[in-house]
Write an enzyme that holds these catalytic residues in place. Structure first.
Site, PDB file in Angstrom:
ATOM      1  N   SER A 129      -6.394 -11.658 -68.399  1.00 53.98           N
ATOM      2  CA  SER A 129      -7.738 -11.302 -68.736  1.00 53.98           C
ATOM      3  C   SER A 129      -8.641 -10.634 -67.577  1.00 53.98           C
ATOM      4  O   SER A 129      -8.098  -9.531 -67.177  1.00 53.98           O
ATOM      5  CB  SER A 129      -8.442 -12.760 -69.138  1.00 53.98           C
ATOM      6  N   ASP A 283      -4.763 -10.377 -79.930  1.00 54.03           N
ATOM      7  CA  ASP A 283      -6.069 -10.689 -79.100  1.00 54.03           C
ATOM      8  C   ASP A 283      -6.915  -9.923 -79.589  1.00 54.03           C
ATOM      9  O   ASP A 283      -6.985  -8.833 -79.827  1.00 54.03           O
ATOM     10  CB  ASP A 283      -5.747 -10.036 -77.573  1.00 54.03           C
ATOM     11  N   HIS A 312      -6.012 -14.154 -77.564  1.00 56.54           N
ATOM     12  CA  HIS A 312      -6.156 -13.945 -76.190  1.00 56.54           C
ATOM     13  C   HIS A 312      -5.472 -14.928 -75.124  1.00 56.54           C
ATOM     14  O   HIS A 312      -5.031 -14.932 -74.257  1.00 56.54           O
ATOM     15  CB  HIS A 312      -7.785 -13.872 -75.786  1.00 56.54           C
TER      16      HIS A 312
END
Lengths: 336, 336
Positions: A129, A283, A312
């Site tokens: 991320s 995601d 995600h």
């Protein structure tokens, strides 16, 4: 008692112009630096995560094995341990904490790694991320130093849609009058809870909820998942810290590294590190398409997709199958 | 001067138990009812939409041609024209407005159509988004009456992920202290603007923003799109009206029609109408997968997907190619 070290950055001038005085970078190391300093892995943190939130990917027999590697987890600026709105004295405190870029974060981490440990080569930078954002930045800022990168569920430039998603998060938080433009004395809990509810639809996939995975992992109802997991997650965070990191995220773009004049593709082309870029299939804010575009311009990169309903959070360490897939691929990259 | 008619429902008892006294259903008709009353199209409204917001799909030479068909657009309860928190006198006013289901909406519409016009057959029910929810409900509530349905970008049962998305919308709106638990005298504008920003990431697709379609359609920047379109859209709405319709949406499930005991698949199986079910490929909250599941249980239904980067708004009438595709398919359904 703390389980991390603090590196004093001194007066640290940021890319946007402000100077953080007596700036601090919190970090933790795992394993032992070998004599030729060739076993270094840097593993930056993600949005609001702190070093211990990364530990699920470290372990004996795993790719990030402290028996073999010297693993450094630097805490992102704004995450509450490194310099942050919540711990910086006036006049740069709270709402006045300056804007920080991935470039700044990585430059601070570079100072730590060179000045404290005398490290000249990094075997691998890996991150999830926003950690992936820092991973790309490492490869662009220090191309001669970084041998491999493994960014997962992240991007080298925050997409417009991702910026919009974050606008929703920010608007929900700052709608709470208790936020007081960042000058709150008590946490804006209504806004933080609202952030949790806004995030809940984005962090996982449509399929995650369709298959009711939230019930399989120990929540008693959808509402329980929204309160116990999502509201609980954000209630523990400082609002200004979240907003500082949110700005970093929204402004993520390796093209803004000095020397590239905003040319994103040129910055991608400058990456020398061998790379596996790993998005998660479902995601919703770092979709594989954005990474596909990046890999086209990276000289030595391969795209591999995590097949998972976890969206995600396929990269968040919560699902064993996803963790194993990530780990195996890091092993392969480290062996190459 | 109003451009719509008002049907007096009288005391209208809702599925959840409350009675709306002197309840009202606003509607507008287009074209002329033919002598055998065989040319009726019912076209319910969507989340916060009013009858005129549906008119993009009506026109000479289009499927919904007022030269051929008698088209009735009933305004959804809670939309500000039909009975709503914003126009209902105490004690059922504002925050005390009761919970309304799709079943209630369709029963009210059925009263209008039978009592005012003496209609016994409906050639087509068609609707976008929450309008699609009402479309399915028509086919389940009055299977002998409805010959065809064309639900687009909607579902017969609101998915769990969709419910979560709406929790984010609701939390953003109600985080504004000016909302006052629904007893505001002035609109909670901060919360309404926050709703706009939360919605902006959901209503369109990742690809929409990646291709910067927002610039091609006349907005000068991303921020301009967020303010001028999204904030502007929701600022005009009444907060309690939005929350009433949001409850209707979250609780959408034809399985809750009396007689089906919550059995969703059984309710789908009871639909006699010939159906084309049309999701948009990149719709983030009504993804095609949910409609695929539905069509399996519907005796006479076909799934056709809108290929578009416009996400949910592929069905909103803003993109000419999508509108044409939808129109052609409605023509085919009407001809069959």
């Amino acid at each position: 008692m703390t389980d991390y070290e603090m590196f004093e950055l001194g007066d640290f001038t940021l890319q946007q112009g402000a100077t953080l005085r007596a700036a601090k970078l919190a970090y933790k190391t795992y394993g032992t630096l070998n004599t030729d300093k060739s076993n270094v892995i840097v593993y930056p943190t993600w949005y609001s995560g702190q070093h211990y939130d990364n530990e699920w990917l470290i372990g004996e027999g795993m790719a990030l094995d402290p028996q073999k590697y010297f693993i450094i987890i630097p805490n992102m600026i704004g995450n509450g341990l490194s310099s942050s709105p919540s711990n910086t004295p006036a006049p740069y405190n709270k709402a006045r904490f300056p804007q920080v870029t991935f470039y700044d974060n990585v430059r601070a981490q570079h100072q730590l790694i060179t000045q404290v440990f005398g490290i000249e080569k990094i075997a691998l930078v890996v991150g999830w991320s926003m950690g992936a954002g820092q991973t790309y930045q490492w490869a662009v800022s220090y191309p001669e130093m970084v041998e491999r990168i493994f960014p997962f569920c992240g991007s080298a430039r925050t997409s417009i849609h991702n910026i919009v998603f974050l606008e929703g998060v920010k608007a929900a938080l700052t709608a709470d009058a208790a936020w007081k433009g960042g000058w709150y004395d008590e946490p804006p809990t209504t806004g933080l809870r609202a952030v949790g509810r806004v995030y809940a639809g984005w962090g996982l996939s449509q399929a995650f909820y369709r298959e009711q995975v939230h019930l399989q992992i120990g929540y008693s109802s959808l509402e329980d998942f929204l309160v116990a997991f999502w509201e609980g997650f954000f209630l523990k965070k400082d609002a200004n810290n979240l907003l500082t990191m949110l700005w970093t995220w929204q402004n993520g773009n390796i093209g803004n590294t000095p020397g590239f004049d905003g040319n994103f593709e040129k910055a991608l082309g400058s990456i020398k590190a061998k790379a596996i870029v790993m998005p998660a299939e479902m995601d919703l804010y770092f979709p594989p398409e954005d990474n596909e575009y990046e890999v086209k311009f990276m000289p030595n990169a391969e795209l591999r997709v995590i097949k998972s309903v976890w969206g995600h959070f396929a990269g968040g360490g919560a699902n064993q199958a996803d963790t194993q897939f990530i780990d195996e691929n890091i092993k392969e990259l480290l062996a190459s």
